[in-house]
Design a protein around this motif. Structure first.
Motif, PDB file in Angstrom:
ATOM      1  N   UNK A   1      35.806  41.474  31.605  1.00 50.49           N
ATOM      2  CA  UNK A   1      36.154  42.448  32.636  1.00 50.49           C
ATOM      3  C   UNK A   1      35.322  43.727  32.559  1.00 50.49           C
ATOM      4  N   UNK A   2      35.188  44.293  31.367  1.00 55.92           N
ATOM      5  CA  UNK A   2      34.391  45.515  31.238  1.00 55.92           C
ATOM      6  C   UNK A   2      32.926  45.294  31.622  1.00 55.92           C
TER       7      UNK A   2
ATOM      8  N   UNK B   1      33.921  36.393  46.362  1.00 56.60           N
ATOM      9  CA  UNK B   1      34.903  35.312  46.462  1.00 56.60           C
ATOM     10  C   UNK B   1      35.064  34.524  45.184  1.00 56.60           C
ATOM     11  N   UNK B   2      34.462  34.998  44.079  1.00 56.89           N
ATOM     12  CA  UNK B   2      34.580  34.313  42.790  1.00 56.89           C
ATOM     13  C   UNK B   2      35.846  34.758  42.057  1.00 56.89           C
ATOM     14  N   UNK B   3      36.465  33.800  41.357  1.00 52.12           N
ATOM     15  CA  UNK B   3      37.647  34.086  40.561  1.00 52.12           C
ATOM     16  C   UNK B   3      37.219  34.611  39.194  1.00 52.12           C
ATOM     17  N   UNK B   4      37.838  35.670  38.739  1.00 52.01           N
ATOM     18  CA  UNK B   4      37.637  36.134  37.366  1.00 52.01           C
ATOM     19  C   UNK B   4      38.505  35.254  36.459  1.00 52.01           C
ATOM     20  N   UNK B   5      37.893  34.219  35.899  1.00 50.10           N
ATOM     21  CA  UNK B   5      38.666  33.238  35.158  1.00 50.10           C
ATOM     22  C   UNK B   5      39.327  33.818  33.921  1.00 50.10           C
ATOM     23  N   UNK B   6      38.650  34.753  33.243  1.00 49.07           N
ATOM     24  CA  UNK B   6      39.264  35.383  32.082  1.00 49.07           C
ATOM     25  C   UNK B   6      40.545  36.104  32.457  1.00 49.07           C
ATOM     26  N   UNK B   7      40.528  36.811  33.583  1.00 50.93           N
ATOM     27  CA  UNK B   7      41.720  37.501  34.059  1.00 50.93           C
ATOM     28  C   UNK B   7      42.782  36.507  34.502  1.00 50.93           C
ATOM     29  N   UNK B   8      42.371  35.447  35.195  1.00 51.27           N
ATOM     30  CA  UNK B   8      43.318  34.435  35.668  1.00 51.27           C
ATOM     31  C   UNK B   8      44.072  33.792  34.511  1.00 51.27           C
TER      32      UNK B   8
ATOM     33  N   UNK C   1      34.422  31.367  31.118  1.00 51.38           N
ATOM     34  CA  UNK C   1      33.414  31.945  32.027  1.00 51.38           C
ATOM     35  C   UNK C   1      33.879  33.267  32.605  1.00 51.38           C
ATOM     36  N   UNK C   2      32.960  34.222  32.647  1.00 52.03           N
ATOM     37  CA  UNK C   2      33.271  35.523  33.229  1.00 52.03           C
ATOM     38  C   UNK C   2      32.627  35.657  34.585  1.00 52.03           C
ATOM     39  N   UNK C   3      32.266  36.864  34.943  1.00 53.21           N
ATOM     40  CA  UNK C   3      31.612  37.059  36.228  1.00 53.21           C
ATOM     41  C   UNK C   3      30.185  36.525  36.167  1.00 53.21           C
ATOM     42  N   UNK C   4      29.641  36.007  37.255  1.00 52.45           N
ATOM     43  CA  UNK C   4      28.308  35.401  37.243  1.00 52.45           C
ATOM     44  C   UNK C   4      27.215  36.353  36.769  1.00 52.45           C
ATOM     45  N   UNK C   5      27.429  37.664  36.931  1.00 49.66           N
ATOM     46  CA  UNK C   5      26.388  38.610  36.573  1.00 49.66           C
ATOM     47  C   UNK C   5      26.093  38.642  35.078  1.00 49.66           C
TER      48      UNK C   5
END
Length: 276
Positions: free
Chosen positions: A53-54, A157-164, A267-271
């Protein structure tokens, strides 16, 4: 809206109802299991904040925007705001986000149920008669769930899987405590189910409000994520220090290490993918 997003919402809702169907204190769900899943979920949330997230806050869709003076201060301030919001919410929820109710009367009553397999409701300083004030608790929980669901889906539109996954794990002990309170208050099945569904839909509702009602501004989304990081850090730190902190065990250490590892490989954000 993509199928992945819809399935993520359903996972949150169904997960709460499914776990709540297991009565706390029964042979299916003991206090040890609840403690273990709470510690694991807290450690996973803590690790996900820093691993997934950070980095997303500072990389996001336009990392060059952070060259602007004062942006880093705003992001840091949003994290502190989230921390304070959760501190205030716990005045309503009595710490149920940590996996148990900090009401002294309810803790004493729960111990009586677990050790003597009987239930004898009694009044306490926070009760009216022998009824727990569930209304305020639910209001606090719904606000908490709504806020933590807002950044669940990013601008692409991507899911933040770590947060989910952190939310799903985090909701397990909350659902168990809630159904225990409903039983203690002699709520009917349909009333209990309705209140559980109200809590369950708040996270998807927060996500939908962010997607459709708030402007698609990268800085605004980063500030929202900062607030949620502050909330989750408050919750996760309290969980890790609130459970057996005077009796540190190898089991707790293993649970934390496994949760950290799971968060690292989630997996986190694609960036941030190219960084690994």
């Amino acid at each position: 809206m993509s199928t992945t997003v819809i399935l993520s919402y359903l996972l949150i809702i169904v997960g709460i109802v499914a776990w709540a169907s297991l009565v706390p204190g029964s042979r299916h769900v003991g206090s040890k299991f609840t403690s273990c899943i709470t510690i694991f979920g807290g450690a996973f949330l803590f690790a996900s904040c820093f691993i997934n997230l950070v980095p997303h806050i500072f990389l996001g869709d336009d990392p060059y925007r952070f060259v602007t003076p004062g942006i880093h201060f705003k992001i840091a301030a949003s994290v502190m705001v989230g921390f304070l919001i959760q501190l205030l919410l716990e005045q309503l929820t009595r710490g149920i986000e940590h996996g148990h109710n900090h009401c002294p009367c309810c803790e004493e009553e729960q111990e009586s149920v677990e050790h003597h397999h009987s239930h004898h409701p009694h009044p306490g300083h926070c009760h009216t008669g022998s009824v727990h004030p569930v209304t305020g608790l639910l209001i606090g929980l719904c606000i908490h769930a709504f806020l933590e669901g807002m950044p669940l889906v990013d601008l692409d539109g991507d899911i933040h899987q770590g947060l989910l996954y952190g939310i799903v794990l985090h909701n397990i002990p909350i659902a168990l405590v809630l159904v225990g309170l409903f039983i203690n208050n002699h709520y009917s099945l349909w009333r209990s189910l309705g209140l559980l569904m109200l809590f369950a839909v708040m996270t998807p509702l927060g996500s939908l409000c962010n997607i459709y009602l708030l402007p698609a501004n990268p800085l605004l989304q980063s500030l929202i994520m900062g607030v949620v990081v502050g909330i989750l850090l408050h919750v996760s730190v309290n969980i890790l220090f609130d459970h057996d902190h005077n009796n540190f065990t190898i089991t707790k250490l293993l649970l934390i290490l496994i949760a950290f590892t799971a968060a690292y490989f989630t997996p986190g954000c694609p960036e941030i993918y190219p960084m690994f």
